[in-house]
Write a protein that holds these residues in place. Structure first.
Motif, PDB file in Angstrom:
ATOM      1  N   GLY A  35       5.403 -29.124   1.551  1.00  0.00           N
ATOM      2  CA  GLY A  35       5.761 -28.067   0.620  1.00  0.00           C
ATOM      3  C   GLY A  35       4.570 -27.546  -0.152  1.00  0.00           C
ATOM      4  N   TRP A  36       4.908 -26.848  -1.247  1.00  0.00           N
ATOM      5  CA  TRP A  36       3.898 -26.216  -2.081  1.00  0.00           C
ATOM      6  C   TRP A  36       4.190 -26.478  -3.555  1.00  0.00           C
ATOM      7  N   TYR A  37       3.134 -26.800  -4.276  1.00  0.00           N
ATOM      8  CA  TYR A  37       3.162 -26.868  -5.729  1.00  0.00           C
ATOM      9  C   TYR A  37       2.219 -25.790  -6.239  1.00  0.00           C
ATOM     10  N   ARG A  38       2.321 -25.517  -7.523  1.00  0.00           N
ATOM     11  CA  ARG A  38       1.376 -24.586  -8.129  1.00  0.00           C
ATOM     12  C   ARG A  38       1.054 -25.037  -9.551  1.00  0.00           C
ATOM     13  N   GLN A  39      -0.110 -24.600  -9.987  1.00  0.00           N
ATOM     14  CA  GLN A  39      -0.530 -24.910 -11.344  1.00  0.00           C
ATOM     15  C   GLN A  39      -1.225 -23.712 -11.937  1.00  0.00           C
ATOM     16  N   ALA A  40      -0.643 -23.203 -13.006  1.00  0.00           N
ATOM     17  CA  ALA A  40      -1.235 -22.090 -13.742  1.00  0.00           C
ATOM     18  C   ALA A  40      -2.113 -22.652 -14.858  1.00  0.00           C
ATOM     19  N   PRO A  41      -3.075 -21.863 -15.335  1.00  0.00           N
ATOM     20  CA  PRO A  41      -3.956 -22.344 -16.404  1.00  0.00           C
ATOM     21  C   PRO A  41      -3.172 -22.809 -17.628  1.00  0.00           C
ATOM     22  N   GLY A  42      -3.479 -24.008 -18.087  1.00  0.00           N
ATOM     23  CA  GLY A  42      -2.829 -24.524 -19.272  1.00  0.00           C
ATOM     24  C   GLY A  42      -1.425 -25.046 -19.063  1.00  0.00           C
ATOM     25  N   LYS A  43      -0.979 -25.077 -17.807  1.00  0.00           N
ATOM     26  CA  LYS A  43       0.384 -25.542 -17.524  1.00  0.00           C
ATOM     27  C   LYS A  43       0.349 -26.711 -16.559  1.00  0.00           C
ATOM     28  N   GLN A  44       1.470 -27.423 -16.523  1.00  0.00           N
ATOM     29  CA  GLN A  44       1.574 -28.550 -15.599  1.00  0.00           C
ATOM     30  C   GLN A  44       1.825 -28.061 -14.171  1.00  0.00           C
ATOM     31  N   ARG A  45       1.438 -28.890 -13.236  1.00  0.00           N
ATOM     32  CA  ARG A  45       1.716 -28.564 -11.839  1.00  0.00           C
ATOM     33  C   ARG A  45       3.224 -28.640 -11.625  1.00  0.00           C
ATOM     34  N   LYS A  86       5.238 -11.644  -8.944  1.00  0.00           N
ATOM     35  CA  LYS A  86       5.175 -11.284 -10.347  1.00  0.00           C
ATOM     36  C   LYS A  86       3.908 -11.865 -10.968  1.00  0.00           C
ATOM     37  N   PRO A  87       3.447 -11.289 -12.053  1.00  0.00           N
ATOM     38  CA  PRO A  87       2.250 -11.845 -12.701  1.00  0.00           C
ATOM     39  C   PRO A  87       2.399 -13.331 -13.039  1.00  0.00           C
ATOM     40  N   GLU A  88       3.599 -13.742 -13.366  1.00  0.00           N
ATOM     41  CA  GLU A  88       3.816 -15.153 -13.702  1.00  0.00           C
ATOM     42  C   GLU A  88       3.728 -16.089 -12.489  1.00  0.00           C
ATOM     43  N   ASP A  89       3.600 -15.521 -11.301  1.00  0.00           N
ATOM     44  CA  ASP A  89       3.374 -16.343 -10.107  1.00  0.00           C
ATOM     45  C   ASP A  89       1.895 -16.684  -9.933  1.00  0.00           C
ATOM     46  N   THR A  90       1.068 -16.096 -10.763  1.00  0.00           N
ATOM     47  CA  THR A  90      -0.366 -16.375 -10.688  1.00  0.00           C
ATOM     48  C   THR A  90      -0.639 -17.853 -10.962  1.00  0.00           C
ATOM     49  N   ALA A  91      -1.321 -18.485 -10.018  1.00  0.00           N
ATOM     50  CA  ALA A  91      -1.600 -19.914 -10.129  1.00  0.00           C
ATOM     51  C   ALA A  91      -2.444 -20.350  -8.937  1.00  0.00           C
ATOM     52  N   VAL A  92      -2.907 -21.577  -9.006  1.00  0.00           N
ATOM     53  CA  VAL A  92      -3.473 -22.212  -7.825  1.00  0.00           C
ATOM     54  C   VAL A  92      -2.327 -22.904  -7.102  1.00  0.00           C
ATOM     55  N   TYR A  93      -2.175 -22.623  -5.836  1.00  0.00           N
ATOM     56  CA  TYR A  93      -1.100 -23.182  -5.033  1.00  0.00           C
ATOM     57  C   TYR A  93      -1.668 -24.308  -4.159  1.00  0.00           C
ATOM     58  N   TYR A  94      -0.969 -25.438  -4.187  1.00  0.00           N
ATOM     59  CA  TYR A  94      -1.420 -26.627  -3.466  1.00  0.00           C
ATOM     60  C   TYR A  94      -0.426 -27.001  -2.370  1.00  0.00           C
ATOM     61  N   CYS A  95      -0.955 -27.198  -1.200  1.00  0.00           N
ATOM     62  CA  CYS A  95      -0.138 -27.732  -0.121  1.00  0.00           C
ATOM     63  C   CYS A  95       0.111 -29.212  -0.379  1.00  0.00           C
ATOM     64  N   TYR A  96       1.299 -29.678  -0.070  1.00  0.00           N
ATOM     65  CA  TYR A  96       1.697 -31.061  -0.328  1.00  0.00           C
ATOM     66  C   TYR A  96       2.362 -31.630   0.916  1.00  0.00           C
TER      67      TYR A  96
END
Length: 120
Positions: A35-45, A86-96
């Motif tokens: 799957g996929w996780y994501r982490q935005a600046p200042g937020k938890q993954r 959406k702008p709120e989807d902006t993040a680093v996305y990590y494959c898991y």
């Protein structure tokens, strides 16, 4: 050494689409889930989407109806189709990837991350 190679990140305008792909290799055990996780600046993954051996996907509530995860078990790949971004989807996305060991324990592995930026 498990290898997860991600591709497909980038910059897109709101309402646009991107597809993320992840290819897993050098696997010592079978894949239990991908799957996929994501982490935005200042937020938890956070978990974005996950697909297990049953094939039934799980999605983060905020992406339901917009994102779709698919898995190719023969190729050990997982894809995340992201629509109506959406702008709120902006993040680093990590494959898991979660592997089921011979002792019925689960080992998890992470990709290096790929940046997704949604802005005007």
């Amino acid at each position: 050494q498990v290898q997860l190679v991600e591709s497909g990140g980038g910059a897109v305008q709101p309402g646009g689409s991107l597809t993320l792909s992840c290819a897993a290799s050098q696997l010592p055990f079978s894949i239990y889930s991908m799957g996929w996780y994501r982490q935005a600046p200042g937020k938890q993954r956070e978990l974005v989407a996950l697909i297990g051996k049953s094939g039934t996907p799980t999605y983060l509530d905020s992406v339901k109806g917009r994102f779709s995860i698919s898995r190719d078990s023969a190729q050990n790949t997982v894809h995340l189709q992201m629509n109506v971004l959406k702008p709120e989807d902006t993040a680093v996305y990590y494959c898991y990837v979660e592997l089921l060991t011979d002792y019925d324990s689960l080992n998890d592995y992470w990709g290096q991350g790929t940046q997704v930026t949604v802005s005007t």
